[in-house]
Write a protein that holds these residues in place. Structure first.
Motif, PDB file in Angstrom:
ATOM      1  N   LEU A 192      37.915  36.603  47.893  1.00  0.00           N
ATOM      2  CA  LEU A 192      37.640  37.771  47.052  1.00  0.00           C
ATOM      3  C   LEU A 192      38.780  38.052  46.075  1.00  0.00           C
ATOM      4  O   LEU A 192      38.549  38.446  44.935  1.00  0.00           O
ATOM      5  CB  LEU A 192      37.383  38.998  47.925  1.00  0.00           C
ATOM      6  CG  LEU A 192      36.090  38.964  48.738  1.00  0.00           C
ATOM      7  CD1 LEU A 192      36.015  40.187  49.654  1.00  0.00           C
ATOM      8  CD2 LEU A 192      34.882  38.885  47.840  1.00  0.00           C
ATOM      9  N   PHE A 193      40.021  37.819  46.513  1.00  0.00           N
ATOM     10  CA  PHE A 193      41.177  38.020  45.631  1.00  0.00           C
ATOM     11  C   PHE A 193      41.151  37.022  44.480  1.00  0.00           C
ATOM     12  O   PHE A 193      41.371  37.400  43.325  1.00  0.00           O
ATOM     13  CB  PHE A 193      42.470  37.891  46.434  1.00  0.00           C
ATOM     14  CG  PHE A 193      43.712  38.111  45.619  1.00  0.00           C
ATOM     15  CD1 PHE A 193      44.036  39.376  45.168  1.00  0.00           C
ATOM     16  CD2 PHE A 193      44.550  37.054  45.312  1.00  0.00           C
ATOM     17  CE1 PHE A 193      45.179  39.589  44.420  1.00  0.00           C
ATOM     18  CE2 PHE A 193      45.690  37.250  44.563  1.00  0.00           C
ATOM     19  CZ  PHE A 193      46.011  38.521  44.113  1.00  0.00           C
ATOM     20  N   LYS A 194      40.854  35.758  44.780  1.00  0.00           N
ATOM     21  CA  LYS A 194      40.783  34.753  43.717  1.00  0.00           C
ATOM     22  C   LYS A 194      39.630  35.040  42.768  1.00  0.00           C
ATOM     23  O   LYS A 194      39.753  34.840  41.560  1.00  0.00           O
ATOM     24  CB  LYS A 194      40.636  33.361  44.315  1.00  0.00           C
ATOM     25  CG  LYS A 194      41.919  32.811  44.876  1.00  0.00           C
ATOM     26  CD  LYS A 194      41.737  31.378  45.307  1.00  0.00           C
ATOM     27  CE  LYS A 194      43.039  30.791  45.767  1.00  0.00           C
ATOM     28  NZ  LYS A 194      42.891  29.388  46.135  1.00  0.00           N
ATOM     29  N   ARG A 195      38.510  35.508  43.292  1.00  0.00           N
ATOM     30  CA  ARG A 195      37.373  35.851  42.434  1.00  0.00           C
ATOM     31  C   ARG A 195      37.741  37.000  41.507  1.00  0.00           C
ATOM     32  O   ARG A 195      37.434  36.979  40.324  1.00  0.00           O
ATOM     33  CB  ARG A 195      36.174  36.231  43.280  1.00  0.00           C
ATOM     34  CG  ARG A 195      34.964  36.591  42.433  1.00  0.00           C
ATOM     35  CD  ARG A 195      33.850  37.132  43.254  1.00  0.00           C
ATOM     36  NE  ARG A 195      33.216  36.072  44.014  1.00  0.00           N
ATOM     37  CZ  ARG A 195      32.232  36.285  44.883  1.00  0.00           C
ATOM     38  NH1 ARG A 195      31.794  37.502  45.094  1.00  0.00           N
ATOM     39  NH2 ARG A 195      31.697  35.281  45.534  1.00  0.00           N
ATOM     40  N   ARG A 196      38.439  37.992  42.050  1.00  0.00           N
ATOM     41  CA  ARG A 196      38.837  39.138  41.220  1.00  0.00           C
ATOM     42  C   ARG A 196      39.831  38.716  40.149  1.00  0.00           C
ATOM     43  O   ARG A 196      39.752  39.175  39.004  1.00  0.00           O
ATOM     44  CB  ARG A 196      39.425  40.219  42.104  1.00  0.00           C
ATOM     45  CG  ARG A 196      39.772  41.450  41.336  1.00  0.00           C
ATOM     46  CD  ARG A 196      40.203  42.548  42.251  1.00  0.00           C
ATOM     47  NE  ARG A 196      40.565  43.702  41.453  1.00  0.00           N
ATOM     48  CZ  ARG A 196      40.595  44.908  41.893  1.00  0.00           C
ATOM     49  NH1 ARG A 196      40.292  45.144  43.144  1.00  0.00           N
ATOM     50  NH2 ARG A 196      40.927  45.897  41.106  1.00  0.00           N
ATOM     51  N   LEU A 197      40.780  37.840  40.500  1.00  0.00           N
ATOM     52  CA  LEU A 197      41.744  37.360  39.505  1.00  0.00           C
ATOM     53  C   LEU A 197      41.047  36.570  38.407  1.00  0.00           C
ATOM     54  O   LEU A 197      41.385  36.711  37.222  1.00  0.00           O
ATOM     55  CB  LEU A 197      42.809  36.488  40.165  1.00  0.00           C
ATOM     56  CG  LEU A 197      43.921  37.173  40.901  1.00  0.00           C
ATOM     57  CD1 LEU A 197      44.864  36.158  41.505  1.00  0.00           C
ATOM     58  CD2 LEU A 197      44.682  38.102  39.970  1.00  0.00           C
ATOM     59  N   ALA A 218      39.414  37.369  52.409  1.00  0.00           N
ATOM     60  CA  ALA A 218      40.359  38.101  51.558  1.00  0.00           C
ATOM     61  C   ALA A 218      40.864  37.215  50.417  1.00  0.00           C
ATOM     62  O   ALA A 218      40.930  37.654  49.262  1.00  0.00           O
ATOM     63  CB  ALA A 218      41.528  38.621  52.388  1.00  0.00           C
ATOM     64  N   ILE A 219      41.208  35.972  50.723  1.00  0.00           N
ATOM     65  CA  ILE A 219      41.684  35.053  49.680  1.00  0.00           C
ATOM     66  C   ILE A 219      40.568  34.761  48.681  1.00  0.00           C
ATOM     67  O   ILE A 219      40.796  34.750  47.468  1.00  0.00           O
ATOM     68  CB  ILE A 219      42.224  33.754  50.309  1.00  0.00           C
ATOM     69  CG1 ILE A 219      43.539  34.037  51.029  1.00  0.00           C
ATOM     70  CG2 ILE A 219      42.424  32.669  49.256  1.00  0.00           C
ATOM     71  CD1 ILE A 219      44.052  32.883  51.848  1.00  0.00           C
TER      72      ILE A 219
END
Length: 110
Positions: free
Chosen positions: A99-104, A96-97
């Protein structure tokens, strides 16, 4: 011209896969997009590995089962439950972290 290996510019101009730069790809000062992308992939891959190991531990607990011996003691591999649950939750959190960092990172590049 001298020795090319003593020149810092020569070290910088070498390809990324070279032996001299292999140890410096993830140094603290490296902010290249390639190093950041590889770092995120590693976090996601470790998360997936932890999820797989956690599921294996929980399935192994179910597969081995439990039994009561002749003295009335319960025999079961109980240590697999907290290990499997911890790996599963840690893996989900890592993915989750990542994928969240990649999206940001990709949304801020626009």
């Amino acid at each position: 011209m001298g020795r090319p290996w003593s020149n810092s510019r020569a070290k910088r101009d070498q390809p990324i896969g070279s032996i001299r730069l292999a140890g410096n790809l993830f140094s603290q000062g490296d902010t290249s997009p390639i190093a950041a992308h590889r770092g995120m992939n590693i976090l996601i891959k470790v998360g997936y590995l932890a999820i797989a190991l956690g599921l294996c531990a929980l399935l192994l607990f179910q597969w081995l089962g439990s039994a009561i011996d002749e003295h009335g003691y319960l025999k079961e591999p109980f240590a697999l439950v907290p290990v499997g649950t911890s790996l599963l939750m840690g893996g989900i959190l890592a993915v989750a972290i990542g994928l969240f960092k990649r999206r940001l990172r990709y949304s801020s590049a626009d």
